[in-house]
Design a protein around this motif. Sequence first.
Motif, short mmCIF file in Angstrom:
data_model
loop_
_atom_site.label_atom_id
_atom_site.label_comp_id
_atom_site.label_asym_id
_atom_site.label_seq_id
_atom_site.Cartn_x
_atom_site.Cartn_y
_atom_site.Cartn_z
N ILE A 8 4.69 2.13 -13.15
CA ILE A 8 3.57 2.65 -12.38
C ILE A 8 3.39 1.77 -11.15
O ILE A 8 3.38 0.55 -11.25
CB ILE A 8 2.27 2.64 -13.22
CG1 ILE A 8 2.44 3.42 -14.53
CG2 ILE A 8 1.09 3.19 -12.41
CD1 ILE A 8 2.70 4.90 -14.35
N VAL A 9 3.27 2.40 -9.99
CA VAL A 9 3.08 1.66 -8.74
C VAL A 9 1.90 2.24 -7.98
O VAL A 9 1.55 3.41 -8.15
CB VAL A 9 4.35 1.70 -7.86
CG1 VAL A 9 5.48 0.93 -8.50
CG2 VAL A 9 4.77 3.12 -7.56
N PHE A 10 1.29 1.42 -7.15
CA PHE A 10 0.22 1.88 -6.27
C PHE A 10 0.81 1.99 -4.89
O PHE A 10 1.35 1.03 -4.34
CB PHE A 10 -0.95 0.88 -6.29
CG PHE A 10 -2.16 1.38 -5.57
CD1 PHE A 10 -3.02 2.28 -6.17
CD2 PHE A 10 -2.43 0.98 -4.27
CE1 PHE A 10 -4.14 2.75 -5.51
CE2 PHE A 10 -3.54 1.46 -3.59
CZ PHE A 10 -4.39 2.34 -4.21
N ILE A 11 0.72 3.18 -4.29
CA ILE A 11 1.33 3.43 -3.00
C ILE A 11 0.32 3.97 -2.01
O ILE A 11 -0.70 4.55 -2.40
CB ILE A 11 2.52 4.41 -3.11
CG1 ILE A 11 2.05 5.74 -3.72
CG2 ILE A 11 3.66 3.82 -3.90
CD1 ILE A 11 3.09 6.83 -3.70
N LYS A 12 0.59 3.74 -0.74
CA LYS A 12 -0.21 4.27 0.35
C LYS A 12 0.75 4.82 1.41
O LYS A 12 1.85 4.29 1.57
CB LYS A 12 -1.04 3.17 1.01
CG LYS A 12 -2.19 2.66 0.19
CD LYS A 12 -2.97 1.65 1.01
CE LYS A 12 -4.23 1.23 0.29
NZ LYS A 12 -5.04 0.34 1.13
N PRO A 13 0.31 5.85 2.14
CA PRO A 13 1.15 6.30 3.25
C PRO A 13 1.11 5.27 4.38
O PRO A 13 0.09 4.61 4.57
CB PRO A 13 0.51 7.62 3.67
CG PRO A 13 -0.90 7.53 3.21
CD PRO A 13 -0.90 6.65 2.00
N LYS A 14 2.22 5.14 5.08
CA LYS A 14 2.22 4.27 6.27
C LYS A 14 1.28 4.89 7.29
O LYS A 14 1.03 6.10 7.29
CB LYS A 14 3.63 4.16 6.85
CG LYS A 14 4.59 3.40 5.97
CD LYS A 14 4.56 1.94 6.30
CE LYS A 14 5.57 1.19 5.45
NZ LYS A 14 6.42 0.32 6.18
N HIS A 15 0.77 4.08 8.19
CA HIS A 15 -0.21 4.52 9.19
C HIS A 15 0.31 5.73 9.97
O HIS A 15 1.41 5.70 10.50
CB HIS A 15 -0.53 3.37 10.15
CG HIS A 15 -1.55 3.74 11.17
ND1 HIS A 15 -2.87 3.94 10.85
CD2 HIS A 15 -1.44 3.99 12.50
CE1 HIS A 15 -3.52 4.27 11.94
NE2 HIS A 15 -2.69 4.31 12.95
N GLY A 16 -0.49 6.78 9.97
CA GLY A 16 -0.15 7.97 10.73
C GLY A 16 0.79 8.94 10.03
O GLY A 16 1.16 9.95 10.61
#
Length: 90
Positions: A8-16
């Motif tokens: 399990i990983v926590f991810i975020k989209p790169k800016h924009g």
Amino acid sequence: MMGTQPEIVFIKPKHGRKVPIPQYMRDTQEYFGEYLPDEGLQVQKTLYWIRRKQDDDIEEVIAFDNPPITQEMANTAKNQAKKAKEETQE
């Protein structure tokens, strides 16, 4: 026979970036919307997310200030709202 636990990983989209949530997540209880939310999401590390990281669309977040949104938390919030609505109707 014991299987291994999925990573399990926590991810975020790169800016924009607008990163679509894959169809298999939309068709199951893991549905969170059309796109990966800007605040991030805790997901199973699958080939889809590995490819998104290789394409520089997302970033894995190791330390985060806010707790990740999980399906269990979303269900709990829905259940609490439903319970509150039922109580007001009584």
